[in-house]
Scaffold this motif. Sequence first.
Motif, PDB file in Angstrom:
ATOM      1  N   ARG A 158     108.321  12.670 -65.225  1.00 24.24           N
ATOM      2  CA  ARG A 158     106.864  12.853 -65.228  1.00 24.24           C
ATOM      3  C   ARG A 158     106.147  11.538 -65.509  1.00 24.24           C
ATOM      4  O   ARG A 158     105.152  11.204 -64.866  1.00 24.24           O
ATOM      5  N   GLU A 159     106.661  10.800 -66.492  1.00 22.35           N
ATOM      6  CA  GLU A 159     106.053   9.521 -66.833  1.00 22.35           C
ATOM      7  C   GLU A 159     106.146   8.531 -65.670  1.00 22.35           C
ATOM      8  O   GLU A 159     105.193   7.811 -65.379  1.00 22.35           O
ATOM      9  N   GLU A 160     107.288   8.511 -65.002  1.00 20.30           N
ATOM     10  CA  GLU A 160     107.450   7.610 -63.860  1.00 20.30           C
ATOM     11  C   GLU A 160     106.459   7.966 -62.747  1.00 20.30           C
ATOM     12  O   GLU A 160     105.878   7.081 -62.121  1.00 20.30           O
ATOM     13  N   ILE A 161     106.273   9.245 -62.516  1.00 19.25           N
ATOM     14  CA  ILE A 161     105.320   9.677 -61.490  1.00 19.25           C
ATOM     15  C   ILE A 161     103.905   9.266 -61.884  1.00 19.25           C
ATOM     16  O   ILE A 161     103.145   8.734 -61.067  1.00 19.25           O
ATOM     17  N   GLN A 162     103.541   9.501 -63.137  1.00 13.56           N
ATOM     18  CA  GLN A 162     102.205   9.122 -63.604  1.00 13.56           C
ATOM     19  C   GLN A 162     101.972   7.621 -63.491  1.00 13.56           C
ATOM     20  O   GLN A 162     100.855   7.174 -63.257  1.00 13.56           O
ATOM     21  N   ASN A 163     103.040   6.833 -63.636  1.00 17.29           N
ATOM     22  CA  ASN A 163     102.927   5.383 -63.540  1.00 17.29           C
ATOM     23  C   ASN A 163     103.064   4.876 -62.101  1.00 17.29           C
ATOM     24  O   ASN A 163     103.067   3.671 -61.870  1.00 17.29           O
ATOM     25  N   GLY A 164     103.174   5.802 -61.151  1.00 12.70           N
ATOM     26  CA  GLY A 164     103.269   5.415 -59.747  1.00 12.70           C
ATOM     27  C   GLY A 164     104.640   4.924 -59.331  1.00 12.70           C
ATOM     28  O   GLY A 164     104.795   4.336 -58.257  1.00 12.70           O
ATOM     29  N   ASN A 165     105.634   5.163 -60.145  1.00  6.89           N
ATOM     30  CA  ASN A 165     106.985   4.695 -59.872  1.00  6.89           C
ATOM     31  C   ASN A 165     107.768   5.769 -59.101  1.00  6.89           C
ATOM     32  O   ASN A 165     108.657   6.423 -59.648  1.00  6.89           O
ATOM     33  N   TYR A 166     107.416   5.954 -57.833  1.00  8.73           N
ATOM     34  CA  TYR A 166     108.091   6.922 -56.976  1.00  8.73           C
ATOM     35  C   TYR A 166     107.802   6.563 -55.524  1.00  8.73           C
ATOM     36  O   TYR A 166     106.929   5.735 -55.245  1.00  8.73           O
ATOM     37  N   ILE A 167     108.575   7.171 -54.604  1.00  6.46           N
ATOM     38  CA  ILE A 167     108.274   7.027 -53.185  1.00  6.46           C
ATOM     39  C   ILE A 167     108.118   8.427 -52.608  1.00  6.46           C
ATOM     40  O   ILE A 167     108.693   9.394 -53.116  1.00  6.46           O
ATOM     41  N   SER A 168     107.346   8.519 -51.540  1.00  6.17           N
ATOM     42  CA  SER A 168     107.108   9.821 -50.918  1.00  6.17           C
ATOM     43  C   SER A 168     108.345  10.257 -50.139  1.00  6.17           C
ATOM     44  O   SER A 168     109.235   9.449 -49.840  1.00  6.17           O
ATOM     45  N   LEU A 169     108.380  11.517 -49.788  1.00  2.27           N
ATOM     46  CA  LEU A 169     109.482  12.038 -48.990  1.00  2.27           C
ATOM     47  C   LEU A 169     109.532  11.323 -47.649  1.00  2.27           C
ATOM     48  O   LEU A 169     110.610  10.974 -47.166  1.00  2.27           O
ATOM     49  N   ALA A 170     108.383  11.069 -47.046  1.00  2.00           N
ATOM     50  CA  ALA A 170     108.336  10.364 -45.759  1.00  2.00           C
ATOM     51  C   ALA A 170     108.933   8.959 -45.886  1.00  2.00           C
ATOM     52  O   ALA A 170     109.704   8.524 -45.027  1.00  2.00           O
ATOM     53  N   GLU A 171     108.577   8.259 -46.975  1.00  2.00           N
ATOM     54  CA  GLU A 171     109.133   6.926 -47.202  1.00  2.00           C
ATOM     55  C   GLU A 171     110.649   6.994 -47.412  1.00  2.00           C
ATOM     56  O   GLU A 171     111.396   6.154 -46.907  1.00  2.00           O
ATOM     57  N   HIS A 172     111.082   7.996 -48.134  1.00  2.00           N
ATOM     58  CA  HIS A 172     112.509   8.174 -48.390  1.00  2.00           C
ATOM     59  C   HIS A 172     113.253   8.418 -47.077  1.00  2.00           C
ATOM     60  O   HIS A 172     114.304   7.816 -46.826  1.00  2.00           O
ATOM     61  N   ASP A 212     118.315  19.773 -74.176  1.00  2.00           N
ATOM     62  CA  ASP A 212     117.411  18.714 -74.636  1.00  2.00           C
ATOM     63  C   ASP A 212     117.486  17.490 -73.721  1.00  2.00           C
ATOM     64  O   ASP A 212     116.468  16.862 -73.429  1.00  2.00           O
ATOM     65  N   ASP A 213     118.683  17.144 -73.259  1.00  2.00           N
ATOM     66  CA  ASP A 213     118.834  16.010 -72.351  1.00  2.00           C
ATOM     67  C   ASP A 213     118.113  16.254 -71.025  1.00  2.00           C
ATOM     68  O   ASP A 213     117.487  15.353 -70.471  1.00  2.00           O
ATOM     69  N   GLN A 214     118.208  17.468 -70.519  1.00  2.00           N
ATOM     70  CA  GLN A 214     117.533  17.799 -69.270  1.00  2.00           C
ATOM     71  C   GLN A 214     116.011  17.734 -69.438  1.00  2.00           C
ATOM     72  O   GLN A 214     115.298  17.225 -68.567  1.00  2.00           O
ATOM     73  N   LEU A 215     115.522  18.255 -70.549  1.00  2.00           N
ATOM     74  CA  LEU A 215     114.087  18.203 -70.827  1.00  2.00           C
ATOM     75  C   LEU A 215     113.607  16.754 -70.958  1.00  2.00           C
ATOM     76  O   LEU A 215     112.532  16.398 -70.450  1.00  2.00           O
ATOM     77  N   ALA A 216     114.419  15.912 -71.609  1.00  2.00           N
ATOM     78  CA  ALA A 216     114.070  14.495 -71.746  1.00  2.00           C
ATOM     79  C   ALA A 216     114.032  13.830 -70.376  1.00  2.00           C
ATOM     80  O   ALA A 216     113.147  13.002 -70.100  1.00  2.00           O
ATOM     81  N   GLY A 217     114.957  14.183 -69.516  1.00  4.36           N
ATOM     82  CA  GLY A 217     114.968  13.641 -68.157  1.00  4.36           C
ATOM     83  C   GLY A 217     113.744  14.038 -67.369  1.00  4.36           C
ATOM     84  O   GLY A 217     113.168  13.230 -66.630  1.00  4.36           O
ATOM     85  N   LEU A 218     113.319  15.270 -67.538  1.00  3.34           N
ATOM     86  CA  LEU A 218     112.096  15.733 -66.869  1.00  3.34           C
ATOM     87  C   LEU A 218     110.873  14.984 -67.380  1.00  3.34           C
ATOM     88  O   LEU A 218     109.997  14.604 -66.601  1.00  3.34           O
ATOM     89  N   GLU A 219     110.817  14.778 -68.664  1.00  2.32           N
ATOM     90  CA  GLU A 219     109.684  14.057 -69.245  1.00  2.32           C
ATOM     91  C   GLU A 219     109.650  12.619 -68.722  1.00  2.32           C
ATOM     92  O   GLU A 219     108.590  12.101 -68.385  1.00  2.32           O
ATOM     93  N   LYS A 220     110.813  11.989 -68.656  1.00  2.00           N
ATOM     94  CA  LYS A 220     110.887  10.628 -68.125  1.00  2.00           C
ATOM     95  C   LYS A 220     110.414  10.598 -66.668  1.00  2.00           C
ATOM     96  O   LYS A 220     109.675   9.696 -66.260  1.00  2.00           O
TER      97      LYS A 220
END
Length: 80
Positions: A54-68, A44-52
């Motif tokens: 997904r939400e961060e990605i949908q909100n644009g809260n990520y950087i691309s691999l190139a940026e990383h 359940d914790d792993q599933l919750a982490g995945l959901e979180k």
Amino acid sequence: MSIQEMRSKLHQLIDEEQNETILAEVSRILSGESETDILEDLTDDQLAGLEKAREEIQNGNYISLAEHKQKIEQWLAARR
């Protein structure tokens, strides 16, 4: 290696294998059951982490691999 040689080698490997998990996986693959839902094995914790995530990605809260990679290079350059 010919198909017959591959078959012979696979038969030999299977006959010698003692690990039940490996044999079950080989059986699953060879029977065509290779499509499995990996989410079924998560806690359940792993599933919750995945959901979180997904939400961060949908909100644009990520950087691309190139940026990383660029940030890593900058960090390494600063340490030299």
